[in-house]
Write a protein that holds these residues in place. Structure first.
Motif, PDB file in Angstrom:
ATOM      1  N   LEU A  11      29.599  34.162  22.019  1.00  0.00           N
ATOM      2  CA  LEU A  11      28.812  35.318  23.060  1.00  0.00           C
ATOM      3  C   LEU A  11      28.985  34.665  24.526  1.00  0.00           C
ATOM      4  O   LEU A  11      29.562  35.548  25.576  1.00  0.00           O
ATOM      5  N   LYS A  12      28.415  33.398  24.558  1.00  0.00           N
ATOM      6  CA  LYS A  12      28.935  33.132  26.341  1.00  0.00           C
ATOM      7  C   LYS A  12      30.051  33.135  26.455  1.00  0.00           C
ATOM      8  O   LYS A  12      30.413  33.529  27.455  1.00  0.00           O
ATOM      9  N   TYR A  13      31.116  32.494  26.003  1.00  0.00           N
ATOM     10  CA  TYR A  13      32.863  32.433  26.432  1.00  0.00           C
ATOM     11  C   TYR A  13      32.621  33.952  27.052  1.00  0.00           C
ATOM     12  O   TYR A  13      33.584  33.928  27.482  1.00  0.00           O
ATOM     13  N   ILE A  14      32.134  35.078  25.466  1.00  0.00           N
ATOM     14  CA  ILE A  14      32.790  36.124  26.552  1.00  0.00           C
ATOM     15  C   ILE A  14      32.065  36.972  27.666  1.00  0.00           C
ATOM     16  O   ILE A  14      32.769  37.328  27.954  1.00  0.00           O
ATOM     17  N   GLN A  15      31.200  36.553  27.885  1.00  0.00           N
ATOM     18  CA  GLN A  15      30.915  36.660  28.767  1.00  0.00           C
ATOM     19  C   GLN A  15      31.507  36.225  29.494  1.00  0.00           C
ATOM     20  O   GLN A  15      31.625  36.410  31.506  1.00  0.00           O
ATOM     21  N   ARG A  16      31.863  34.652  30.041  1.00  0.00           N
ATOM     22  CA  ARG A  16      33.192  34.316  31.423  1.00  0.00           C
ATOM     23  C   ARG A  16      33.758  34.509  31.048  1.00  0.00           C
ATOM     24  O   ARG A  16      34.459  34.876  31.890  1.00  0.00           O
ATOM     25  N   GLN A  17      34.493  35.476  30.054  1.00  0.00           N
ATOM     26  CA  GLN A  17      35.526  36.399  29.814  1.00  0.00           C
ATOM     27  C   GLN A  17      35.033  37.558  30.592  1.00  0.00           C
ATOM     28  O   GLN A  17      36.747  37.607  32.169  1.00  0.00           O
ATOM     29  N   ILE A  18      34.947  38.532  30.735  1.00  0.00           N
ATOM     30  CA  ILE A  18      34.409  39.624  31.869  1.00  0.00           C
ATOM     31  C   ILE A  18      34.416  39.027  33.200  1.00  0.00           C
ATOM     32  O   ILE A  18      34.610  39.397  33.725  1.00  0.00           O
ATOM     33  N   ALA A  19      33.305  37.889  32.938  1.00  0.00           N
ATOM     34  CA  ALA A  19      33.133  37.525  34.827  1.00  0.00           C
ATOM     35  C   ALA A  19      34.649  36.879  35.420  1.00  0.00           C
ATOM     36  O   ALA A  19      34.919  36.554  36.595  1.00  0.00           O
ATOM     37  N   LEU A  20      35.714  36.514  34.256  1.00  0.00           N
ATOM     38  CA  LEU A  20      37.054  35.944  35.132  1.00  0.00           C
ATOM     39  C   LEU A  20      38.093  36.753  36.573  1.00  0.00           C
ATOM     40  O   LEU A  20      37.558  37.636  36.570  1.00  0.00           O
ATOM     41  N   ASP A  21      38.063  36.108  37.661  1.00  0.00           N
ATOM     42  CA  ASP A  21      38.447  36.601  38.889  1.00  0.00           C
ATOM     43  C   ASP A  21      39.992  36.496  38.554  1.00  0.00           C
ATOM     44  O   ASP A  21      40.125  35.225  39.268  1.00  0.00           O
ATOM     45  N   LYS A  22      40.758  37.574  38.016  1.00  0.00           N
ATOM     46  CA  LYS A  22      41.910  38.299  38.439  1.00  0.00           C
ATOM     47  C   LYS A  22      42.364  37.773  39.238  1.00  0.00           C
ATOM     48  O   LYS A  22      43.968  37.791  39.657  1.00  0.00           O
ATOM     49  N   SER A  23      41.982  38.334  40.749  1.00  0.00           N
ATOM     50  CA  SER A  23      42.349  38.456  42.285  1.00  0.00           C
ATOM     51  C   SER A  23      42.564  36.784  42.676  1.00  0.00           C
ATOM     52  O   SER A  23      43.587  36.991  43.471  1.00  0.00           O
ATOM     53  N   ALA A  24      41.760  35.863  42.438  1.00  0.00           N
ATOM     54  CA  ALA A  24      42.090  34.356  42.164  1.00  0.00           C
ATOM     55  C   ALA A  24      43.037  34.114  41.496  1.00  0.00           C
ATOM     56  O   ALA A  24      43.089  32.443  42.362  1.00  0.00           O
ATOM     57  N   VAL A  25      44.201  34.506  40.913  1.00  0.00           N
ATOM     58  CA  VAL A  25      45.013  34.192  40.078  1.00  0.00           C
ATOM     59  C   VAL A  25      46.639  33.263  41.616  1.00  0.00           C
ATOM     60  O   VAL A  25      46.511  32.314  40.703  1.00  0.00           O
ATOM     61  N   ASP A  26      46.841  34.933  41.736  1.00  0.00           N
ATOM     62  CA  ASP A  26      47.818  33.970  42.721  1.00  0.00           C
ATOM     63  C   ASP A  26      47.469  34.332  43.992  1.00  0.00           C
ATOM     64  O   ASP A  26      47.916  35.746  44.383  1.00  0.00           O
ATOM     65  N   VAL A  27      47.242  33.392  44.585  1.00  0.00           N
ATOM     66  CA  VAL A  27      46.521  33.474  45.138  1.00  0.00           C
ATOM     67  C   VAL A  27      47.520  34.016  47.084  1.00  0.00           C
ATOM     68  O   VAL A  27      47.227  34.500  48.101  1.00  0.00           O
ATOM     69  N   GLN A  28      49.207  33.237  47.147  1.00  0.00           N
ATOM     70  CA  GLN A  28      49.848  33.872  47.275  1.00  0.00           C
ATOM     71  C   GLN A  28      49.913  36.074  47.738  1.00  0.00           C
ATOM     72  O   GLN A  28      50.654  35.610  48.911  1.00  0.00           O
ATOM     73  N   PHE A  29      49.426  36.128  47.112  1.00  0.00           N
ATOM     74  CA  PHE A  29      49.992  37.827  47.008  1.00  0.00           C
ATOM     75  C   PHE A  29      48.778  38.540  47.122  1.00  0.00           C
ATOM     76  O   PHE A  29      48.574  39.796  47.562  1.00  0.00           O
ATOM     77  N   THR A  30      47.587  38.023  47.962  1.00  0.00           N
ATOM     78  CA  THR A  30      45.631  38.493  48.064  1.00  0.00           C
ATOM     79  C   THR A  30      46.231  39.253  49.154  1.00  0.00           C
ATOM     80  O   THR A  30      47.119  38.616  50.245  1.00  0.00           O
ATOM     81  N   GLY A  31      45.648  40.501  49.528  1.00  0.00           N
ATOM     82  CA  GLY A  31      46.153  41.037  50.675  1.00  0.00           C
ATOM     83  C   GLY A  31      47.449  41.537  50.603  1.00  0.00           C
ATOM     84  O   GLY A  31      47.787  42.745  51.644  1.00  0.00           O
ATOM     85  N   LYS A  32      48.905  41.374  50.384  1.00  0.00           N
ATOM     86  CA  LYS A  32      49.575  42.167  50.486  1.00  0.00           C
ATOM     87  C   LYS A  32      49.899  43.388  48.751  1.00  0.00           C
ATOM     88  O   LYS A  32      49.184  43.699  48.317  1.00  0.00           O
TER      89      LYS A  32
END
Length: 236
Positions: A11-32
């Motif tokens: 249950l704790k993992y599922i809450q962490r999974q929901i909170a994962l910030d996918k936008s932070a994965v590929d920083v080089q493309f942020t805002g493009k």
């Protein structure tokens, strides 16, 4: 580990999974701005990524061999930084919650096939069963196939934050029929928002890791992030 303790950790993992910030994965493309053409797809991207062309067939690409993996002997190992390492047989895999989805398939060799109908198990279902630890941030998948004349297996890496997208699946059915051997049957992974090599064919192992570990093609000059809408094909 006691069952109650494992349930609590899941249950704790599922809450962490929901909170994962996918936008932070590929920083080089942020805002493009994503590049491509055609109507907007369900993810808000142009339907056809930059540099791609649509095909209606399904071309076959592999390392030069197509292993024959029988369902009687197929197994999926789930190991690494998880609370509940496990090995699934074919029967156990089919007993997991099954999902149907329709998604596009984008190959780095410039072709795309729209509206593929899949059935299988969502990756996040596997993750929730295994319960990744808080220090697990990447996965490495291994297939049953090897580079011909070697003992080098096909491997591929994906950030955990991308792997738990709803459309990332381990599929056994395509267009209502068993997944063909030449396309990775009996089971392959699909990654519709990334180039298709990020989805291992003939998958046999998923390892959860703290640090990124490059896979077969990433070690040979392909992009580590594999973002189709940014023409992100090769390492720079």
């Amino acid at each position: 580990m006691a069952t109650d303790d494992l349930v609590t950790r899941r249950l704790k993992y599922i809450q962490r999974q929901i909170a994962l910030d996918k936008s932070a994965v590929d920083v080089q493309f942020t805002g493009k701005k994503p590049l491509g053409s055609g109507p907007t797809n369900r993810h808000g991207m142009p339907q056809l990524p930059v540099g791609q062309h649509q095909v209606r067939n399904w071309p076959v690409l592999d390392l030069g061999e197509q292993p024959e993996v029988l369902t009687d002997s197929w197994k999926l190992e789930v190991v690494g930084l998880v609370e509940n390492p496990l090995t699934l047989t074919w029967k156990q895999f089919l007993e997991l919650p099954q999902a149907d989805d329709v998604s596009d398939f984008h190959c780095v060799t410039t072709w795309s096939r729209y509206d593929n109908h899949w059935r299988g198990v969502r990756f996040k279902t596997i993750a929730e069963l295994a319960v990744p630890r808080s220090d697990a941030h990447f996965i490495l998948c291994t297939g049953y196939d090897f580079m011909p004349g070697s003992y080098i297996p096909y491997t591929v890496n994906v950030p955990l934050a991308r792997a738990v997208d709803d459309d990332v699946m381990l599929v056994h059915t395509w267009e209502g029929e068993p997944l063909p051997r030449e396309h990775g049957g009996p089971v392959r992974m699909i990654t519709p928002k990334l180039y298709a090599w990020k989805g291992a064919k003939w998958i046999r192992k998923i390892e959860f890791l703290a640090e990124d570990r490059k896979g077969f093609w990433e070690l040979r000059g392909y992009s580590n992030s594999a973002e189709p809408w940014f023409n992100d094909r090769y390492a720079t």
